[in-house]
Design a protein around this motif. Structure first.
Motif, PDB file in Angstrom:
ATOM      1  N   PRO A  91     -35.864 -11.403  14.620  1.00 40.74           N
ATOM      2  CA  PRO A  91     -36.206 -11.198  16.033  1.00 40.74           C
ATOM      3  C   PRO A  91     -37.484 -11.932  16.440  1.00 40.74           C
ATOM      4  O   PRO A  91     -38.440 -11.987  15.678  1.00 40.74           O
ATOM      5  CB  PRO A  91     -36.416  -9.681  16.121  1.00 40.74           C
ATOM      6  N   ARG A  92     -37.447 -12.520  17.639  1.00 40.30           N
ATOM      7  CA  ARG A  92     -38.603 -13.217  18.201  1.00 40.30           C
ATOM      8  C   ARG A  92     -39.151 -12.403  19.368  1.00 40.30           C
ATOM      9  O   ARG A  92     -38.376 -11.770  20.093  1.00 40.30           O
ATOM     10  CB  ARG A  92     -38.179 -14.591  18.750  1.00 40.30           C
ATOM     11  N   PRO A  93     -40.466 -12.503  19.590  1.00 38.44           N
ATOM     12  CA  PRO A  93     -41.045 -11.743  20.711  1.00 38.44           C
ATOM     13  C   PRO A  93     -40.452 -12.134  22.068  1.00 38.44           C
ATOM     14  O   PRO A  93     -40.339 -11.288  22.953  1.00 38.44           O
ATOM     15  CB  PRO A  93     -42.541 -12.078  20.663  1.00 38.44           C
ATOM     16  N   ALA A 207     -27.212 -12.463  26.254  1.00 44.69           N
ATOM     17  CA  ALA A 207     -27.021 -13.231  25.019  1.00 44.69           C
ATOM     18  C   ALA A 207     -28.293 -13.972  24.626  1.00 44.69           C
ATOM     19  O   ALA A 207     -29.004 -14.494  25.477  1.00 44.69           O
ATOM     20  CB  ALA A 207     -25.890 -14.248  25.193  1.00 44.69           C
ATOM     21  N   ASN A 208     -28.540 -13.972  23.322  1.00 44.68           N
ATOM     22  CA  ASN A 208     -29.518 -14.903  22.753  1.00 44.68           C
ATOM     23  C   ASN A 208     -28.730 -15.777  21.794  1.00 44.68           C
ATOM     24  O   ASN A 208     -28.707 -15.544  20.589  1.00 44.68           O
ATOM     25  CB  ASN A 208     -30.630 -14.149  22.027  1.00 44.68           C
ATOM     26  N   PRO A 209     -28.045 -16.783  22.332  1.00 38.10           N
ATOM     27  CA  PRO A 209     -27.145 -17.587  21.494  1.00 38.10           C
ATOM     28  C   PRO A 209     -27.925 -18.650  20.729  1.00 38.10           C
ATOM     29  O   PRO A 209     -29.116 -18.848  20.981  1.00 38.10           O
ATOM     30  CB  PRO A 209     -26.239 -18.243  22.532  1.00 38.10           C
ATOM     31  N   PRO A 210     -27.268 -19.334  19.797  1.00 39.50           N
ATOM     32  CA  PRO A 210     -27.909 -20.505  19.201  1.00 39.50           C
ATOM     33  C   PRO A 210     -28.171 -21.516  20.318  1.00 39.50           C
ATOM     34  O   PRO A 210     -27.307 -21.715  21.174  1.00 39.50           O
ATOM     35  CB  PRO A 210     -26.850 -21.057  18.244  1.00 39.50           C
ATOM     36  N   TYR A 211     -29.364 -22.133  20.321  1.00 37.99           N
ATOM     37  CA  TYR A 211     -29.632 -23.122  21.374  1.00 37.99           C
ATOM     38  C   TYR A 211     -30.497 -24.293  20.909  1.00 37.99           C
ATOM     39  O   TYR A 211     -31.037 -25.050  21.707  1.00 37.99           O
ATOM     40  CB  TYR A 211     -30.237 -22.457  22.613  1.00 37.99           C
ATOM     41  N   VAL A 212     -30.657 -24.437  19.602  1.00 35.46           N
ATOM     42  CA  VAL A 212     -31.458 -25.546  19.094  1.00 35.46           C
ATOM     43  C   VAL A 212     -30.531 -26.750  18.870  1.00 35.46           C
ATOM     44  O   VAL A 212     -29.402 -26.594  18.401  1.00 35.46           O
ATOM     45  CB  VAL A 212     -32.166 -25.157  17.781  1.00 35.46           C
ATOM     46  N   PRO A 217     -36.405 -31.457  14.752  1.00 35.91           N
ATOM     47  CA  PRO A 217     -37.343 -31.323  13.618  1.00 35.91           C
ATOM     48  C   PRO A 217     -37.903 -29.913  13.461  1.00 35.91           C
ATOM     49  O   PRO A 217     -38.307 -29.512  12.366  1.00 35.91           O
ATOM     50  CB  PRO A 217     -38.462 -32.324  13.960  1.00 35.91           C
ATOM     51  N   HIS A 218     -37.897 -29.140  14.541  1.00 36.49           N
ATOM     52  CA  HIS A 218     -38.331 -27.740  14.542  1.00 36.49           C
ATOM     53  C   HIS A 218     -37.558 -26.914  13.493  1.00 36.49           C
ATOM     54  O   HIS A 218     -38.077 -25.947  12.934  1.00 36.49           O
ATOM     55  CB  HIS A 218     -38.092 -27.221  15.966  1.00 36.49           C
ATOM     56  N   LEU A 219     -36.305 -27.345  13.216  1.00 30.64           N
ATOM     57  CA  LEU A 219     -35.466 -26.611  12.256  1.00 30.64           C
ATOM     58  C   LEU A 219     -36.019 -26.657  10.835  1.00 30.64           C
ATOM     59  O   LEU A 219     -35.621 -25.866   9.985  1.00 30.64           O
ATOM     60  CB  LEU A 219     -34.039 -27.174  12.270  1.00 30.64           C
TER      61      LEU A 219
HETATM   62  N1  GLN Z   1     -36.292 -19.208  19.480  1.00 34.62           N
HETATM   63  C1  GLN Z   1     -35.728 -19.606  18.231  1.00 34.62           C
HETATM   64  C2  GLN Z   1     -36.534 -20.748  17.644  1.00 34.62           C
HETATM   65  O1  GLN Z   1     -36.834 -21.670  18.335  1.00 34.62           O
HETATM   66  C3  GLN Z   1     -34.285 -20.007  18.368  1.00 34.62           C
HETATM   67  C4  GLN Z   1     -33.461 -18.832  18.671  1.00 34.62           C
HETATM   68  C5  GLN Z   1     -32.069 -19.190  19.031  1.00 34.62           C
HETATM   69  O2  GLN Z   1     -31.540 -20.272  18.762  1.00 34.62           O
HETATM   70  N2  GLN Z   1     -31.435 -18.274  19.656  1.00 34.62           N
HETATM   71  O3  GLN Z   1     -36.889 -20.671  16.499  1.00 34.62           O
END
Ligand code: GLN
Length: 301
Positions: A91-93, A207-212, A217-219
């Motif tokens: 979980p993220r803030p 929804a908090n779906p995948p969005y990257v 490079p953040h990954l």
């Molecule tokens: N906020 C997350 C991150 O950037 C990504 C979360 C998401 O893809 N739902 O690390």
């Protein structure tokens, strides 16, 4: 180890320079069962060889980049403790703000927002449209992961009828256990987005779906390589999941219902464009505490 031995102070000394001091303290508290106060007041408290061993191994894993939440097996979200495993995103803030916003859209006094229930002429201050009519309000969390959004909403708005969907059966198992432990009555479904919800309509879709974006490079940073990539990555521009959700949401929303979702800091324009193209009204983007575009949504008229 400056002669501290296998004590609280000894472990903190061992951790110094290797991991964050707060992380060291949280590992200590979790494994020793000692309170923060006792850690400070009695630094010479001895740790059993087993506990020392466990702590030393967790220290190495943390130092190698494994996220603390996975090492502890739990984390906090909106003041509640949730189980997390490497099958679910940590979980993220920012996601707490999505829950806040969703609670604002629930037209029930039980949600802590003393708004009258929908009737002729009732309108929300921020919307020119009438409140949703269905009672109890029906809500679904798509891609629930550890279940944080669905469970928080259900516990903070008990009158809502809550459902949650995830394509990962291992994630669903985590969410179901969290719901059981926290006492949240939620119907869970295994499947991709709206697939298991044929014929159902809702007053709120969240929804908090995948969005990257793939290859971002953040990954490679901040422990993300340890998190489930299927919960993070969504195609070349990171919008694949949002495109599907936004396109399919209108057929699953009651009139006056909201679609609200989290997205990347640079996806606000694209999100609003997709919402408008799908016929949503009152389309908006909200920034997170860092001032970055983070949540968008729209209303089905
Ligand atoms: N906020 C997350 C991150 O950037 C990504 C979360 C998401 O893809 N739902 O690390």
């Amino acid at each position: 180890m400056r002669g501290e031995g296998k004590t609280v102070a000894g472990f903190l000394a061992l951790a110094r320079g290797k991991i964050d001091r707060l992380d060291a303290r949280l590992l200590l508290q979790d494994i020793s069962g000692l309170t923060h106060t006792r850690l400070i007041a009695e630094p010479q408290t001895a740790l059993s060889p087993e506990r020392w061993q466990t702590l030393a191994s967790l220290l190495e894993r943390r130092a190698a980049g494994e996220p603390l939440a996975y090492l502890l097996g739990h984390t906090e979200f909106r003041g509640r403790r949730f189980i997390v495993t490497p099958d679910v995103l940590i979980p993220r803030p920012e996601t707490e703000e999505l829950v806040e916003l969703a609670l604002e859209k629930f037209p029930l006094p039980a949600c802590g927002h003393p708004l009258p229930f929908a009737g002729e002429g009732n309108t929300l201050p921020f919307s020119p449209f009438p409140l949703p009519r269905s009672m109890p309000p029906r809500c679904v969390d798509l891609g629930t992961g550890s279940g944080i959004i669905a469970i928080s909403l259900k516990l903070e708005c008990p009158q809502a009828e809550m459902q949650a969907v995830d394509a990962s059966s291992t994630a669903l198992a985590v969410a179901q256990e969290n719901a059981r432990q926290l006492g949240a009555d939620i119907a869970f479904h295994h499947g991709s987005w709206f697939e298991p919800l044929a014929g159902q309509t809702f007053d709120l879709i969240v929804a908090n779906p995948p969005y990257v974006a793939a290859g971002d490079p953040h990954l490679q940073l901040n422990g993300l390589p340890h998190e489930p990539q299927t919960a993070l990555v969504a195609g070349a521009d990171g919008l694949d999941c949002l495109r599907t959700i936004i396109a399919d949401a209108p057929a699953h929303l009651n009139p006056g219902g909201w679609l609200l979702f989290e997205h990347g800091h640079d996806q606000g324009d694209a999100a609003r464009h997709l919402l408008t193209a799908a016929g949503f009204e009152a389309v908006f983007t909200q920034t997170d505490l860092a001032g970055l575009d983070r949540i968008s949504g729209g209303l089905k008229k």
